[in-house]
Design a protein around this motif. Sequence first.
Motif, mmCIF file in Angstrom:
data_model
loop_
_atom_site.group_PDB
_atom_site.id
_atom_site.type_symbol
_atom_site.label_atom_id
_atom_site.label_comp_id
_atom_site.label_asym_id
_atom_site.label_seq_id
_atom_site.Cartn_x
_atom_site.Cartn_y
_atom_site.Cartn_z
ATOM 1 N N VAL A 1 36.609 81.396 77.811
ATOM 2 C CA VAL A 1 35.456 81.483 77.028
ATOM 3 C C VAL A 1 35.843 80.892 75.461
ATOM 4 O O VAL A 1 36.968 80.928 75.144
ATOM 5 C CB VAL A 1 35.153 83.096 76.703
ATOM 6 C CG1 VAL A 1 34.173 83.004 75.693
ATOM 7 C CG2 VAL A 1 34.705 83.788 77.978
ATOM 8 N N THR A 2 34.718 79.874 75.064
ATOM 9 C CA THR A 2 34.690 79.415 73.829
ATOM 10 C C THR A 2 33.840 79.601 72.728
ATOM 11 O O THR A 2 32.749 80.496 73.283
ATOM 12 C CB THR A 2 34.752 77.717 74.233
ATOM 13 O OG1 THR A 2 33.248 77.709 74.564
ATOM 14 C CG2 THR A 2 35.702 77.197 74.830
ATOM 15 N N LEU B 1 35.605 71.972 72.865
ATOM 16 C CA LEU B 1 35.962 70.428 72.780
ATOM 17 C C LEU B 1 37.067 69.962 71.483
ATOM 18 O O LEU B 1 37.771 69.317 71.856
ATOM 19 C CB LEU B 1 34.653 69.491 72.498
ATOM 20 C CG LEU B 1 33.809 69.384 73.920
ATOM 21 C CD1 LEU B 1 32.379 69.055 73.751
ATOM 22 C CD2 LEU B 1 34.507 68.256 74.885
ATOM 23 N N ALA B 2 36.371 70.694 70.467
ATOM 24 C CA ALA B 2 37.472 70.121 69.365
ATOM 25 C C ALA B 2 38.722 70.861 69.591
ATOM 26 O O ALA B 2 39.854 70.268 69.125
ATOM 27 C CB ALA B 2 36.706 70.620 67.903
ATOM 28 N N ASN B 3 38.953 72.148 70.219
ATOM 29 C CA ASN B 3 40.352 72.548 70.254
ATOM 30 C C ASN B 3 41.046 71.934 71.304
ATOM 31 O O ASN B 3 42.071 71.919 71.310
ATOM 32 C CB ASN B 3 40.155 74.161 70.394
ATOM 33 C CG ASN B 3 39.897 75.083 69.162
ATOM 34 O OD1 ASN B 3 40.235 74.320 68.099
ATOM 35 N ND2 ASN B 3 39.411 76.141 69.414
ATOM 36 N N LEU B 4 40.124 71.639 72.445
ATOM 37 C CA LEU B 4 41.137 70.802 73.714
ATOM 38 C C LEU B 4 41.583 69.462 72.964
ATOM 39 O O LEU B 4 42.745 69.173 73.159
ATOM 40 C CB LEU B 4 40.143 70.733 74.575
ATOM 41 C CG LEU B 4 40.838 70.101 75.740
ATOM 42 C CD1 LEU B 4 41.944 70.833 76.534
ATOM 43 C CD2 LEU B 4 39.851 69.622 76.935
ATOM 44 N N THR C 1 44.843 75.660 80.599
ATOM 45 C CA THR C 1 45.819 76.435 80.060
ATOM 46 C C THR C 1 46.232 75.848 78.577
ATOM 47 O O THR C 1 46.590 76.536 77.833
ATOM 48 C CB THR C 1 47.197 76.100 80.891
ATOM 49 O OG1 THR C 1 46.974 76.733 82.151
ATOM 50 C CG2 THR C 1 48.547 76.624 80.484
ATOM 51 N N ALA C 2 46.126 74.454 78.307
ATOM 52 C CA ALA C 2 46.395 73.881 77.118
ATOM 53 C C ALA C 2 45.354 74.403 76.085
ATOM 54 O O ALA C 2 45.886 74.611 75.043
ATOM 55 C CB ALA C 2 46.348 72.510 77.185
ATOM 56 N N LEU C 3 44.173 74.354 76.489
ATOM 57 C CA LEU C 3 43.023 75.065 75.562
ATOM 58 C C LEU C 3 43.243 76.333 75.360
ATOM 59 O O LEU C 3 43.239 76.801 74.148
ATOM 60 C CB LEU C 3 41.786 74.787 75.959
ATOM 61 C CG LEU C 3 40.527 75.569 75.263
ATOM 62 C CD1 LEU C 3 40.480 74.809 73.852
ATOM 63 C CD2 LEU C 3 39.233 75.260 76.039
ATOM 64 N N ALA C 4 43.899 77.369 76.225
ATOM 65 C CA ALA C 4 44.134 78.720 75.888
ATOM 66 C C ALA C 4 45.443 78.994 74.865
ATOM 67 O O ALA C 4 45.348 79.859 74.104
ATOM 68 C CB ALA C 4 44.461 79.355 77.280
ATOM 69 N N ARG C 5 46.204 78.059 74.930
ATOM 70 C CA ARG C 5 47.486 78.154 74.284
ATOM 71 C C ARG C 5 47.085 77.597 72.795
ATOM 72 O O ARG C 5 47.531 78.648 71.839
ATOM 73 C CB ARG C 5 48.566 76.693 74.893
ATOM 74 C CG ARG C 5 49.707 76.887 73.976
ATOM 75 C CD ARG C 5 50.742 77.975 74.405
ATOM 76 N NE ARG C 5 52.095 77.935 73.505
ATOM 77 C CZ ARG C 5 53.021 77.396 73.946
ATOM 78 N NH1 ARG C 5 52.918 76.528 75.139
ATOM 79 N NH2 ARG C 5 54.024 77.264 73.424
ATOM 80 N N ILE C 6 46.408 76.807 72.597
ATOM 81 C CA ILE C 6 46.068 76.535 70.985
ATOM 82 C C ILE C 6 44.969 77.548 70.555
ATOM 83 O O ILE C 6 45.101 77.805 69.370
ATOM 84 C CB ILE C 6 45.392 74.973 70.964
ATOM 85 C CG1 ILE C 6 45.869 74.467 69.504
ATOM 86 C CG2 ILE C 6 43.937 74.906 71.397
ATOM 87 C CD1 ILE C 6 45.662 73.012 69.295
ATOM 88 N N LYS C 7 44.173 77.974 71.322
ATOM 89 C CA LYS C 7 43.276 79.184 70.882
ATOM 90 C C LYS C 7 43.801 80.253 70.762
ATOM 91 O O LYS C 7 43.408 80.965 69.578
ATOM 92 C CB LYS C 7 42.084 79.373 72.087
ATOM 93 C CG LYS C 7 40.879 78.126 71.898
ATOM 94 C CD LYS C 7 40.030 78.567 73.177
ATOM 95 C CE LYS C 7 39.562 80.020 73.066
ATOM 96 N NZ LYS C 7 38.617 80.141 71.825
ATOM 97 N N SER C 8 45.013 80.634 71.295
ATOM 98 C CA SER C 8 45.667 81.775 70.810
ATOM 99 C C SER C 8 46.276 81.847 69.666
ATOM 100 O O SER C 8 46.707 82.744 68.946
ATOM 101 C CB SER C 8 46.889 81.869 72.110
ATOM 102 O OG SER C 8 47.818 80.877 71.902
ATOM 103 N N TYR C 9 46.614 80.702 68.870
ATOM 104 C CA TYR C 9 47.065 80.524 67.689
ATOM 105 C C TYR C 9 45.985 80.493 66.522
ATOM 106 O O TYR C 9 46.014 80.752 65.487
ATOM 107 C CB TYR C 9 47.867 79.247 67.434
ATOM 108 C CG TYR C 9 49.161 79.436 68.061
ATOM 109 C CD1 TYR C 9 50.016 79.797 67.315
ATOM 110 C CD2 TYR C 9 49.463 79.075 69.262
ATOM 111 C CE1 TYR C 9 51.358 79.931 67.809
ATOM 112 C CE2 TYR C 9 50.873 79.234 69.947
ATOM 113 C CZ TYR C 9 51.770 79.631 69.141
ATOM 114 O OH TYR C 9 53.187 79.828 69.467
#
Length: 427
Positions: free
Chosen positions: A99-100, A107-110, A260-268
């Motif tokens: 979810v975004t 898109l920006a976070n990815l 997974t990459a998007l989830a990792r950066i969103k977690s921060y």
Amino acid sequence: MTDSEFHRIKRLPPYVFAEVNAMKARARAAGEDIIDFGMGNPDLPTPPHIVEKLIEAVRDPKTHRYSNSRGIPGLRRAICSYYKTRFNVTLDPESEAIVTIGSKEGLANLAQAITSPGDIMLVPNPSYPIHPFGFILAGAAIRHLPIGQGFSFMESLERAVKHSVPKPLAVVLNYPSNPTAEVVDLDFYRPIVEFCRKHGIYILSDLAYSEIYFDDVPPPSILEIPEAREIAVEFTSMSKTYSMPGWRIGFATGNKKLITALARIKSYLDYGAFTPIQVAAAAALNGPQDCVAEARAIYKARRDVLIDGLASAGWQVPSPPASMFAWAPIPEQFAHLGSLEFSKLLLQEAKVAVAPGIGFGEYGDGHVRLALVENQHRIRQACRNIKQFFQEAGIAPLPTVRRAPTAAASAPAGAAPVAGSKQRAAS
């Protein structure tokens, strides 16, 4: 100290929409009635059952705590159920859906997650601004792929890859397109998927307008091509489909590595959207879809009124097959002005605000974008204003197309419902 001293901000050009927006604000402050086709900001109300679910959820104090940055499980399951019903694509809610906070944030976070300074991104031109600038902010170099009449996307893609050093990291696709309203079928996607797999290039597909279409065949998802899962991720949004723009909720699906990459950066960066909004979004996806068909019919009726009205004013504009936009070539008499000056002139003389095409890239400068966000009465008034302005400029009316009446409260004839108009069981 000025903002020009900051490296990332220095890479952002002046916001070309700002001039038109400032003129529009001054005109309204002076009491002028401006008919605004400028911003793609849906004006239809969010369907009542979605609002009621939000109210129900927000009354539970437990939902006021931090949420889940990947999205609550129920919403991720609803997203996967939507993909199965709409596209016949089976997704794993744990590893292939996230979810975004709107597709723009996703898109920006990815971009932040996968981009290294100097990486090359391939982006259509014209395109929605976040497509290039999300990656520019992440330090990438952008190579533009011209799209539209007279251009072959595959030829542009092949040429760009051949002449890019280093090899491009990813390519952005957006169909139905914002701003051009162009649609494609799976035969368009297949050679792109094959080519990008061969060259190890990721595909980022923006499918925000998947449910605002006016022909019998709904736009496809690139994930309907099985091999696309190896390299592609797809973003979409609740904003247009369910008239929820201010709610800021969307999702991404597809390639596990990218998710997974998007989830990792969103977690921060965030704790996810407010839980009641996610609960309501799940209710939208799982619930009755009649509201989507009704909205689609309203946009189609508005489209027909706009295109016919502009023709009667002497402005030949292609009828968009999808999206909530018309991509209008600047009339020959005004072509020398460019899109920004023409937009300012239209605002000044006809009291109609549009988005200048240059704001979507250099290849958009011969066009302006009109959003279908005014009701039919206001659209007709806008066309009358434009007709009067054009007549004074010596532009003659064009023959209008006679259309069968469009019922704004029912789905277009032959159009398939988004995911069936019946209630879907919650996953």
